[in-house]
Design a protein around this motif. Structure first.
Motif, PDB file in Angstrom:
ATOM      1  N   PHE A  43       7.992  -4.928  15.067  1.00  0.00           N
ATOM      2  CA  PHE A  43       7.356  -5.300  13.796  1.00  0.00           C
ATOM      3  C   PHE A  43       7.817  -4.379  12.674  1.00  0.00           C
ATOM      4  O   PHE A  43       8.172  -4.837  11.577  1.00  0.00           O
ATOM      5  CB  PHE A  43       5.841  -5.229  13.962  1.00  0.00           C
ATOM      6  N   VAL A  44       7.835  -3.076  12.932  1.00  0.00           N
ATOM      7  CA  VAL A  44       8.249  -2.123  11.904  1.00  0.00           C
ATOM      8  C   VAL A  44       9.713  -2.313  11.552  1.00  0.00           C
ATOM      9  O   VAL A  44      10.086  -2.353  10.370  1.00  0.00           O
ATOM     10  CB  VAL A  44       7.973  -0.680  12.374  1.00  0.00           C
ATOM     11  N   ALA A  45      10.571  -2.442  12.569  1.00  0.00           N
ATOM     12  CA  ALA A  45      12.002  -2.590  12.307  1.00  0.00           C
ATOM     13  C   ALA A  45      12.307  -3.882  11.562  1.00  0.00           C
ATOM     14  O   ALA A  45      13.161  -3.912  10.664  1.00  0.00           O
ATOM     15  CB  ALA A  45      12.777  -2.552  13.623  1.00  0.00           C
ATOM     16  N   ARG A  46      11.614  -4.942  11.906  1.00  0.00           N
ATOM     17  CA  ARG A  46      11.897  -6.245  11.298  1.00  0.00           C
ATOM     18  C   ARG A  46      11.320  -6.372   9.897  1.00  0.00           C
ATOM     19  O   ARG A  46      11.944  -6.970   9.017  1.00  0.00           O
ATOM     20  CB  ARG A  46      11.337  -7.349  12.187  1.00  0.00           C
ATOM     21  N   HIS A  47      10.127  -5.808   9.688  1.00  0.00           N
ATOM     22  CA  HIS A  47       9.424  -6.065   8.434  1.00  0.00           C
ATOM     23  C   HIS A  47       9.274  -4.853   7.521  1.00  0.00           C
ATOM     24  O   HIS A  47       9.083  -5.016   6.318  1.00  0.00           O
ATOM     25  CB  HIS A  47       8.033  -6.621   8.731  1.00  0.00           C
ATOM     26  N   LEU A  48       9.327  -3.643   8.086  1.00  0.00           N
ATOM     27  CA  LEU A  48       9.057  -2.460   7.273  1.00  0.00           C
ATOM     28  C   LEU A  48      10.269  -1.564   7.097  1.00  0.00           C
ATOM     29  O   LEU A  48      10.183  -0.552   6.401  1.00  0.00           O
ATOM     30  CB  LEU A  48       7.903  -1.652   7.889  1.00  0.00           C
ATOM     31  N   GLY A  49      11.367  -1.896   7.736  1.00  0.00           N
ATOM     32  CA  GLY A  49      12.603  -1.148   7.558  1.00  0.00           C
ATOM     33  C   GLY A  49      12.490   0.296   8.018  1.00  0.00           C
ATOM     34  O   GLY A  49      12.012   0.595   9.104  1.00  0.00           O
ATOM     35  N   GLU A  50      12.915   1.208   7.133  1.00  0.00           N
ATOM     36  CA  GLU A  50      12.931   2.629   7.463  1.00  0.00           C
ATOM     37  C   GLU A  50      11.663   3.351   7.011  1.00  0.00           C
ATOM     38  O   GLU A  50      11.616   4.581   7.002  1.00  0.00           O
ATOM     39  CB  GLU A  50      14.153   3.284   6.797  1.00  0.00           C
ATOM     40  N   SER A  51      10.638   2.607   6.641  1.00  0.00           N
ATOM     41  CA  SER A  51       9.461   3.228   6.036  1.00  0.00           C
ATOM     42  C   SER A  51       8.759   4.209   6.976  1.00  0.00           C
ATOM     43  O   SER A  51       8.395   5.312   6.573  1.00  0.00           O
ATOM     44  CB  SER A  51       8.467   2.149   5.599  1.00  0.00           C
ATOM     45  N   MET A  54       0.819  -1.209   0.000  1.00  0.00           N
ATOM     46  CA  MET A  54       0.000   0.000   0.000  1.00  0.00           C
ATOM     47  C   MET A  54       0.856   1.263   0.000  1.00  0.00           C
ATOM     48  O   MET A  54       0.493   2.263  -0.614  1.00  0.00           O
ATOM     49  CB  MET A  54      -0.926   0.000   1.221  1.00  0.00           C
ATOM     50  N   ASP A  55       1.978   1.224   0.716  1.00  0.00           N
ATOM     51  CA  ASP A  55       2.948   2.338   0.733  1.00  0.00           C
ATOM     52  C   ASP A  55       2.265   3.651   1.109  1.00  0.00           C
ATOM     53  O   ASP A  55       2.395   4.667   0.419  1.00  0.00           O
ATOM     54  CB  ASP A  55       3.623   2.459  -0.633  1.00  0.00           C
ATOM     55  N   LEU A  56       1.543   3.651   2.226  1.00  0.00           N
ATOM     56  CA  LEU A  56       0.790   4.823   2.646  1.00  0.00           C
ATOM     57  C   LEU A  56       1.669   5.806   3.413  1.00  0.00           C
ATOM     58  O   LEU A  56       2.671   5.425   4.023  1.00  0.00           O
ATOM     59  CB  LEU A  56      -0.394   4.406   3.516  1.00  0.00           C
ATOM     60  N   ASP A  57       1.254   7.061   3.406  1.00  0.00           N
ATOM     61  CA  ASP A  57       1.964   8.076   4.188  1.00  0.00           C
ATOM     62  C   ASP A  57       1.593   7.976   5.661  1.00  0.00           C
ATOM     63  O   ASP A  57       2.444   8.157   6.534  1.00  0.00           O
ATOM     64  CB  ASP A  57       1.622   9.475   3.654  1.00  0.00           C
ATOM     65  N   VAL A  58       0.320   7.713   5.936  1.00  0.00           N
ATOM     66  CA  VAL A  58      -0.169   7.606   7.312  1.00  0.00           C
ATOM     67  C   VAL A  58      -1.068   6.377   7.395  1.00  0.00           C
ATOM     68  O   VAL A  58      -1.987   6.223   6.579  1.00  0.00           O
ATOM     69  CB  VAL A  58      -0.954   8.859   7.731  1.00  0.00           C
ATOM     70  N   LEU A  59      -0.815   5.512   8.372  1.00  0.00           N
ATOM     71  CA  LEU A  59      -1.608   4.297   8.536  1.00  0.00           C
ATOM     72  C   LEU A  59      -2.054   4.177   9.988  1.00  0.00           C
ATOM     73  O   LEU A  59      -1.225   4.038  10.895  1.00  0.00           O
ATOM     74  CB  LEU A  59      -0.810   3.063   8.132  1.00  0.00           C
ATOM     75  N   ALA A  60      -3.368   4.236  10.212  1.00  0.00           N
ATOM     76  CA  ALA A  60      -3.946   3.983  11.533  1.00  0.00           C
ATOM     77  C   ALA A  60      -4.189   2.492  11.662  1.00  0.00           C
ATOM     78  O   ALA A  60      -4.787   1.881  10.774  1.00  0.00           O
ATOM     79  CB  ALA A  60      -5.247   4.759  11.693  1.00  0.00           C
ATOM     80  N   VAL A  61      -3.731   1.893  12.763  1.00  0.00           N
ATOM     81  CA  VAL A  61      -3.875   0.453  12.945  1.00  0.00           C
ATOM     82  C   VAL A  61      -4.555   0.165  14.277  1.00  0.00           C
ATOM     83  O   VAL A  61      -4.543   0.992  15.197  1.00  0.00           O
ATOM     84  CB  VAL A  61      -2.517  -0.279  12.870  1.00  0.00           C
ATOM     85  N   GLN A  62      -5.131  -1.025  14.355  1.00  0.00           N
ATOM     86  CA  GLN A  62      -5.786  -1.495  15.572  1.00  0.00           C
ATOM     87  C   GLN A  62      -5.232  -2.882  15.932  1.00  0.00           C
ATOM     88  O   GLN A  62      -4.684  -3.574  15.090  1.00  0.00           O
ATOM     89  CB  GLN A  62      -7.311  -1.583  15.385  1.00  0.00           C
ATOM     90  N   GLU A  63      -5.410  -3.246  17.181  1.00  0.00           N
ATOM     91  CA  GLU A  63      -5.022  -4.560  17.717  1.00  0.00           C
ATOM     92  C   GLU A  63      -3.508  -4.774  17.711  1.00  0.00           C
ATOM     93  O   GLU A  63      -2.991  -5.739  17.168  1.00  0.00           O
ATOM     94  CB  GLU A  63      -5.753  -5.699  16.983  1.00  0.00           C
ATOM     95  N   VAL A  64      -2.805  -3.846  18.357  1.00  0.00           N
ATOM     96  CA  VAL A  64      -1.364  -3.969  18.591  1.00  0.00           C
ATOM     97  C   VAL A  64      -1.144  -4.017  20.094  1.00  0.00           C
ATOM     98  O   VAL A  64      -1.736  -3.234  20.840  1.00  0.00           O
ATOM     99  CB  VAL A  64      -0.593  -2.785  17.989  1.00  0.00           C
ATOM    100  N   GLU A  65      -0.269  -4.916  20.542  1.00  0.00           N
ATOM    101  CA  GLU A  65      -0.117  -5.111  21.991  1.00  0.00           C
ATOM    102  C   GLU A  65       0.468  -3.893  22.697  1.00  0.00           C
ATOM    103  O   GLU A  65      -0.069  -3.424  23.697  1.00  0.00           O
ATOM    104  CB  GLU A  65       0.761  -6.329  22.281  1.00  0.00           C
ATOM    105  N   ASP A  66       1.588  -3.382  22.217  1.00  0.00           N
ATOM    106  CA  ASP A  66       2.232  -2.244  22.873  1.00  0.00           C
ATOM    107  C   ASP A  66       3.228  -1.613  21.909  1.00  0.00           C
ATOM    108  O   ASP A  66       3.457  -2.106  20.801  1.00  0.00           O
ATOM    109  CB  ASP A  66       2.911  -2.649  24.188  1.00  0.00           C
TER     110      ASP A  66
END
Length: 326
Positions: free
Chosen positions: A94-102, A75-87
């Protein structure tokens, strides 16, 4: 400048561990680096097992996390609101492992949910003030917090001028449709619908107080009901105070939905599929994006990333987003 803003329920994005414990000393390893020592956690004062209603909390698998990340990257969005994240640590990992510097700007505040699921916002743009409304109450029930999780308010700043606000995002996760098996289904539905109604009324009241009539803001997230439902009337009805526009009435789909009986809506306006045994599938727009009047003229298009499996790809919700012209 095109700006993309979306919402995605990540479906139990929990950390890798199901317990927390106090370790007083790290025992040495062998010379080859192999861990040969055993740690035993027996003191209940130093160990907390992550449970909900007596059961061990389990998150989605590594493979499902990879699938979630692939969809987010696509999707490569500028802003992403998410739900159901533990902390916040789970989100950072998750971001560092899978999304890099995005996404360099992450916002999450612990909320009210006993299942440990919180709201968050990932942004490529600078972020200003972040406000939690988890302590808000409704006048009809002033003794209880109205939000099951939270209402997370995040100011997104203009990347061309970080001192200037671009828009404000109000991220939601309203009361679910779930009814405990120990409760009468009708009574449970009435209670859930009432809670969702009170939450929607509170969202409308807070947003109206926090914004100007010409303000640029988006109300979005997992509403757990359809736009035309009575529970969401405080936000969705034409007579509602905020005069918002639902942006996902006729979205563009990233791919054709899988065939089903009955088929999904021809409009593509759905993000959640529920299939009860022996009954036909239901397709509903639970994940919504509502635009303020001043953003409606900037609206260019709406999109939903369509799943490849009926059960969903990493989540039982499909993410949705809008493109705005700034």
């Amino acid at each position: 400048m095109d700006v993309t803003v979306g919402t995605f329920n990540l479906n139990n994005l929990f950390s890798r561990f199901n317990f927390r414990a106090e370790v007083e000393a790290i025992l040495p390893n062998e010379q080859d680096g192999q861990l040969t020592s055993t740690y035993v956690f027996e003191d209940p004062e130093k160990v907390r097992i992550r449970t909900y209603k007596g059961k061990l909390v389990k998150g989605i698998s590594h493979e499902e996390q990879v699938t979630l990340a692939r969809r987010i990257v696509g999707m490569d969005l500028d802003v992403l609101a998410v739900q159901e994240v533990e902390d916040i640590d789970t989100l950072r990992f998750f971001v560092a492992r899978h999304l890099g510097e995005s996404y360099k700007h992450l916002s999450l505040i612990e909320g009210n949910d006993p299942r440990l699921i919180d709201l968050a916002v990932l942004s490529k743009f600078p972020v200003g003030a972040v406000t939690s409304w988890q302590h808000a109450v409704h006048p009809e029930e002033p003794g209880d917090r109205v939000f099951s999780r939270d209402l997370l308010e995040v100011d997104i700043l203009d990347p061309r001028d970080p001192d200037r606000p671009l828009l404000t995002v109000f991220n939601n996760h309203l009361k679910s449709q779930f009814v405990e098996h120990t409760m009468d289904p009708l009574v449970g539905k009435i209670r859930a619908d009432r809670r969702r109604t009170l939450q929607a009324q509170t969202v409308a009241r807070i947003v109206a107080a926090r914004t100007r009539p010409d303000g640029r803001f988006i109300v979005l997230g997992d509403m757990n009901d359809t736009p035309e439902s009575p529970t969401l009337a405080p936000l969705a009805a034409p007579s509602a105070q905020l005069t918002l526009k639902e942006a996902l009435a006729c979205p563009e789909e990233t791919r054709e939905p899988k065939p089903d009986d009955p088929p999904p809506p021809a409009s593509g306006s759905w993000t959640h599929r529920f299939k009860e045994s022996g009954k036909p599938a239901q397709y509903e727009l639970f994940d919504q994006i509502w635009l303020s009047p001043s953003l409606q003229s900037r609206f260019k298009s709406a999109h939903i990333d369509r799943r490849t499996k009926h059960a969903g790809d990493g989540s039982d919700h499909d993410p949705a987003w809008v493109v705005l012209d700034f």
